[in-house]
Write a protein that holds these residues in place. Structure first.
Motif, PDB file in Angstrom:
ATOM      1  N   GLY A  11       0.906  -1.277  -0.030  1.00 20.72           N
ATOM      2  CA  GLY A  11       0.055  -0.151  -0.186  1.00 20.72           C
ATOM      3  C   GLY A  11       0.765   1.330  -0.041  1.00 20.72           C
ATOM      4  N   GLU A  71      13.336 -11.244  -2.049  1.00 23.10           N
ATOM      5  CA  GLU A  71      13.367  -9.999  -2.849  1.00 23.10           C
ATOM      6  C   GLU A  71      13.801  -8.702  -2.447  1.00 23.10           C
ATOM      7  OE1 GLU A  71      11.086  -7.282  -2.295  1.00 23.10           O
ATOM      8  OE2 GLU A  71      11.356  -7.725  -0.245  1.00 23.10           O
ATOM      9  N   GLY A  81      14.886  -5.102   1.600  1.00 24.99           N
ATOM     10  CA  GLY A  81      14.930  -6.512   1.035  1.00 24.99           C
ATOM     11  C   GLY A  81      14.398  -7.206   2.097  1.00 24.99           C
ATOM     12  N   GLU A 100       5.441  -7.077   5.019  1.00 24.95           N
ATOM     13  CA  GLU A 100       5.089  -5.474   4.589  1.00 24.95           C
ATOM     14  C   GLU A 100       6.077  -4.902   3.491  1.00 24.95           C
ATOM     15  OE1 GLU A 100       5.267  -1.921   6.588  1.00 24.95           O
ATOM     16  OE2 GLU A 100       5.374  -1.532   4.480  1.00 24.95           O
ATOM     17  N   ASP A 102       6.941  -3.373  -0.955  1.00 23.92           N
ATOM     18  CA  ASP A 102       6.198  -2.635  -1.867  1.00 23.92           C
ATOM     19  C   ASP A 102       5.760  -3.640  -3.191  1.00 23.92           C
ATOM     20  OD1 ASP A 102       8.721  -2.945  -3.120  1.00 23.92           O
ATOM     21  OD2 ASP A 102       7.926  -1.119  -4.427  1.00 23.92           O
ATOM     22  N   GLY A 105       8.344  -5.477  -4.919  1.00 20.22           N
ATOM     23  CA  GLY A 105       8.800  -6.796  -4.176  1.00 20.22           C
ATOM     24  C   GLY A 105       7.932  -7.804  -4.184  1.00 20.22           C
ATOM     25  N   ARG A 136       2.333  12.033  10.213  1.00 22.49           N
ATOM     26  CA  ARG A 136       3.512  11.279  10.784  1.00 22.49           C
ATOM     27  C   ARG A 136       4.743  12.097  10.863  1.00 22.49           C
ATOM     28  NH1 ARG A 136       4.683   6.049   7.387  1.00 22.49           N
ATOM     29  NH2 ARG A 136       5.701   7.715   6.075  1.00 22.49           N
TER      30      ARG A 136
END
Ligand code: ADP
Ligand code: 5GP
Length: 193
Positions: A11, A71, A81, A100, A102, A105, A136
């Motif tokens: 996400g 990956e 990674g 978690e 991207d 990946g 954030r």
């Protein structure tokens, strides 16, 4: 012993992946979280070995060359990674695990683990995504602009995923994720004979 299930959560930056996972893990131990390796600098409050394994570009390159990742990808200017050893150990013990990572990946993982379950977290709107990145406060304005720009193309890739979860109300998103995990576990148990 049966194979564990690999869950992949993706996400756009700031949608709340970390927040949803943290809340899920508070009272649910049905999956283990795979801690990634990154060359990004730690944000304030992030703990090495818990949020990420923080390494230099050089160390990252060495690990990649060594075949230590299942990956890896360059995302928003930094390298990330997934450690192979941890994932393979858990999966072979029949334990379920969540990554978690991207979209680049996730595409690489699909080639190696075709049975993995792909989940995409979407924001209520791009405006709200920007609000969350602002809230954030961890990126400077240049990095934030890049993350928002990338978000637009990332959101075009939702169709590559098995499930999408809207992260509007946090509790609902956590429940949705838990539900998907539990349903996939049941489904695989049923087919496991
Ligand atoms: P990601 O891991 O996807 O980059 P974070 O988990 O760091 O995103 O969340 C980004 C910001 O959005 C944080 O400040 C977090 O508190 C906030 N946030 C996450 N989920 C929600 C939600 N459902 N509603 C409002 N704010 C949220
Ligand atoms: P952040 O810097 O905000 O923690 O993460 C930025 C992006 O990198 C997010 O899209 C996140 O999902 C992704 N990411 C985190 N770890 C990995 C990983 O191990 N591999 C890949 N490919 N992406 C990752």
């Amino acid at each position: 012993m049966g194979n564990g299930i690999l869950f992949v959560l993706s996400g756009p930056s700031g949608v709340g992946k970390g927040t949803v996972l943290e809340k899920l893990m508070e009272d649910y131990n049905g999956v283990s979280y795979s801690v990634s390796v990154t060359t990004r600098k730690p944000r304030s409050g992030e703990i090495d070995g818990e949020d990420y394994f923080f390494v230099s570009e050089e160390e990252f390159k060495k690990m990649k060359k060594n075949g230590d990742f299942i990956e890896s990808a360059r995302v928003h200017g930094n390298c990330y990674g997934t450690p192979k050893k941890f994932v393979d150990r858990k999966i072979s013990k029949g334990e379920d695990i969540i990554l978690e990572i991207d979209i680049q990946g996730a595409v690489q993982v699909r080639e190696k683990y075709p049975d993995a379950v792909y989940i995409f977290l979407i924001p209520p709107s791009l405006e709200e995504l920007e609000n969350r990145l602002n809230k954030r406060g961890s990126e400077d304005s240049e990095a934030k602009t890049l993350r928002l720009k990338n978000a637009k193309s990332e959101l075009q890739e939702v169709h590559k995923y098995d499930y999408e979860i809207l992260n509007d109300n946090l509790e609902d998103a956590v429940e949705d994720l838990k539900y998907i995990i539990e349903e996939e576990k049941k489904r695989r148990d049923k087919n496991d004979y």
